[in-house]
Write a protein that holds these residues in place. Structure first.
Motif, mmCIF file in Angstrom:
data_model
loop_
_atom_site.group_PDB
_atom_site.id
_atom_site.type_symbol
_atom_site.label_atom_id
_atom_site.label_comp_id
_atom_site.label_asym_id
_atom_site.label_seq_id
_atom_site.Cartn_x
_atom_site.Cartn_y
_atom_site.Cartn_z
ATOM 1 N N GLN A 196 2.986 9.989 -9.640
ATOM 2 C CA GLN A 196 2.214 10.187 -10.868
ATOM 3 C C GLN A 196 1.451 11.507 -10.806
ATOM 4 O O GLN A 196 1.414 12.255 -11.779
ATOM 5 N N ASN A 197 0.828 11.796 -9.659
ATOM 6 C CA ASN A 197 0.090 13.057 -9.497
ATOM 7 C C ASN A 197 1.013 14.261 -9.614
ATOM 8 O O ASN A 197 0.674 15.257 -10.241
ATOM 9 N N ARG A 198 2.206 14.159 -9.002
ATOM 10 C CA ARG A 198 3.170 15.247 -9.084
ATOM 11 C C ARG A 198 3.574 15.494 -10.535
ATOM 12 O O ARG A 198 3.594 16.624 -11.006
ATOM 13 N N LYS A 199 3.864 14.411 -11.263
ATOM 14 C CA LYS A 199 4.251 14.538 -12.674
ATOM 15 C C LYS A 199 3.116 15.145 -13.498
ATOM 16 O O LYS A 199 3.359 15.981 -14.374
ATOM 17 N N LEU A 200 1.886 14.735 -13.222
ATOM 18 C CA LEU A 200 0.727 15.276 -13.933
ATOM 19 C C LEU A 200 0.563 16.766 -13.650
ATOM 20 O O LEU A 200 0.322 17.556 -14.558
ATOM 21 N N LEU A 201 0.722 17.156 -12.378
ATOM 22 C CA LEU A 201 0.621 18.572 -12.029
ATOM 23 C C LEU A 201 1.718 19.403 -12.691
ATOM 24 O O LEU A 201 1.459 20.497 -13.192
ATOM 25 N N VAL A 202 2.937 18.874 -12.715
ATOM 26 C CA VAL A 202 4.047 19.580 -13.372
ATOM 27 C C VAL A 202 3.753 19.734 -14.858
ATOM 28 O O VAL A 202 3.945 20.804 -15.439
ATOM 29 N N ILE A 214 0.842 -1.209 0.000
ATOM 30 C CA ILE A 214 0.000 0.000 0.000
ATOM 31 C C ILE A 214 0.870 1.250 0.000
ATOM 32 O O ILE A 214 0.618 2.199 -0.741
ATOM 33 N N GLY A 215 1.932 1.241 0.800
ATOM 34 C CA GLY A 215 2.849 2.377 0.831
ATOM 35 C C GLY A 215 3.497 2.630 -0.516
ATOM 36 O O GLY A 215 3.620 3.773 -0.967
ATOM 37 N N GLU A 216 3.906 1.555 -1.182
ATOM 38 C CA GLU A 216 4.518 1.692 -2.513
ATOM 39 C C GLU A 216 3.503 2.221 -3.524
ATOM 40 O O GLU A 216 3.819 3.057 -4.362
ATOM 41 N N LEU A 217 2.261 1.724 -3.436
ATOM 42 C CA LEU A 217 1.205 2.223 -4.323
ATOM 43 C C LEU A 217 0.950 3.707 -4.095
ATOM 44 O O LEU A 217 0.810 4.480 -5.042
ATOM 45 N N LEU A 218 0.890 4.093 -2.826
ATOM 46 C CA LEU A 218 0.673 5.506 -2.511
ATOM 47 C C LEU A 218 1.810 6.366 -3.036
ATOM 48 O O LEU A 218 1.591 7.422 -3.621
ATOM 49 N N HIS A 219 3.041 5.912 -2.826
ATOM 50 C CA HIS A 219 4.204 6.657 -3.320
ATOM 51 C C HIS A 219 4.137 6.776 -4.841
ATOM 52 O O HIS A 219 4.366 7.844 -5.404
ATOM 53 N N HIS A 220 3.820 5.664 -5.511
ATOM 54 C CA HIS A 220 3.723 5.656 -6.965
ATOM 55 C C HIS A 220 2.625 6.617 -7.432
ATOM 56 O O HIS A 220 2.824 7.397 -8.359
ATOM 57 N N THR A 221 1.468 6.575 -6.772
ATOM 58 C CA THR A 221 0.351 7.453 -7.124
ATOM 59 C C THR A 221 0.716 8.913 -6.881
ATOM 60 O O THR A 221 0.426 9.776 -7.707
#
Length: 161
Positions: free
Chosen positions: A44-50, A34-41
């Motif tokens: 991904q969100n950070r990259k999308l925002l950038v 779950i922690g790895e999924l959260l980090h990955h998500t």
């Protein structure tokens, strides 16, 4: 791979001598996944925002640079910050020259008071329009319809288009 958390507690006798270790293994595999999924998500969100920020900046830059209408940006003190190519063409000055010219010196003297009044009213977050005579570098007059629009970033009024 499986994730295990080990907890070990030392047990001492009355003379503070270690007599044994009690331990327990805790399966934390699901928690790690779950922690790895959260980090990955989050990544991904950070990259999308950038990416979205970069696209917004590119759209603004394109609108500013490729606009056939002259666009000037001023700080609240009235100093020119930026101008597009159409503005340079209108007045015959390069951007660097415009940045070092007293803006009021390229306004026809009879329009200076009107310009100041309108500029100051925009400082109160009001958009203003006016007809103004500007003086080109070659000395000719350019009559323009000028619209002054507040620049607001982070809910703060900090300049004028």
């Amino acid at each position: 791979m499986k994730w295990i958390q080990k907890r070990i507690t030392p047990i001492f006798d009355s003379k503070r001598k270690l007599i044994k270790l009690n331990g327990i293994d805790i399966d934390i595999n699901e928690r790690k996944k779950i922690g790895e999924l959260l980090h990955h998500t989050q990544e991904q969100n950070r990259k999308l925002l950038v990416k979205r920020l970069e696209e917004t900046e590119q759209r603004y830059k394109s609108l500013f640079e490729h606009n056939s209408e002259p666009i000037f940006t001023f700080c609240l003190g009235g100093h020119l910050i930026d101008a597009n190519k159409a503005a340079e063409n209108l007045l015959g000055y390069s951007l660097e020259e415009l940045k070092h010219i007293n803006w009021e010196s390229i306004i026809e003297p009879e329009d200076n008071d009107k310009y100041k009044k309108h500029f100051n009213s925009v400082n109160r977050n009001e958009t203003r329009e006016m007809t103004l005579s500007l003086i080109n570098k070659d000395g000719s007059k350019r009559i323009v319809q000028m619209k002054m629009i507040p620049i607001i970033t982070d809910d703060e009024f900090n300049g004028i288009f």
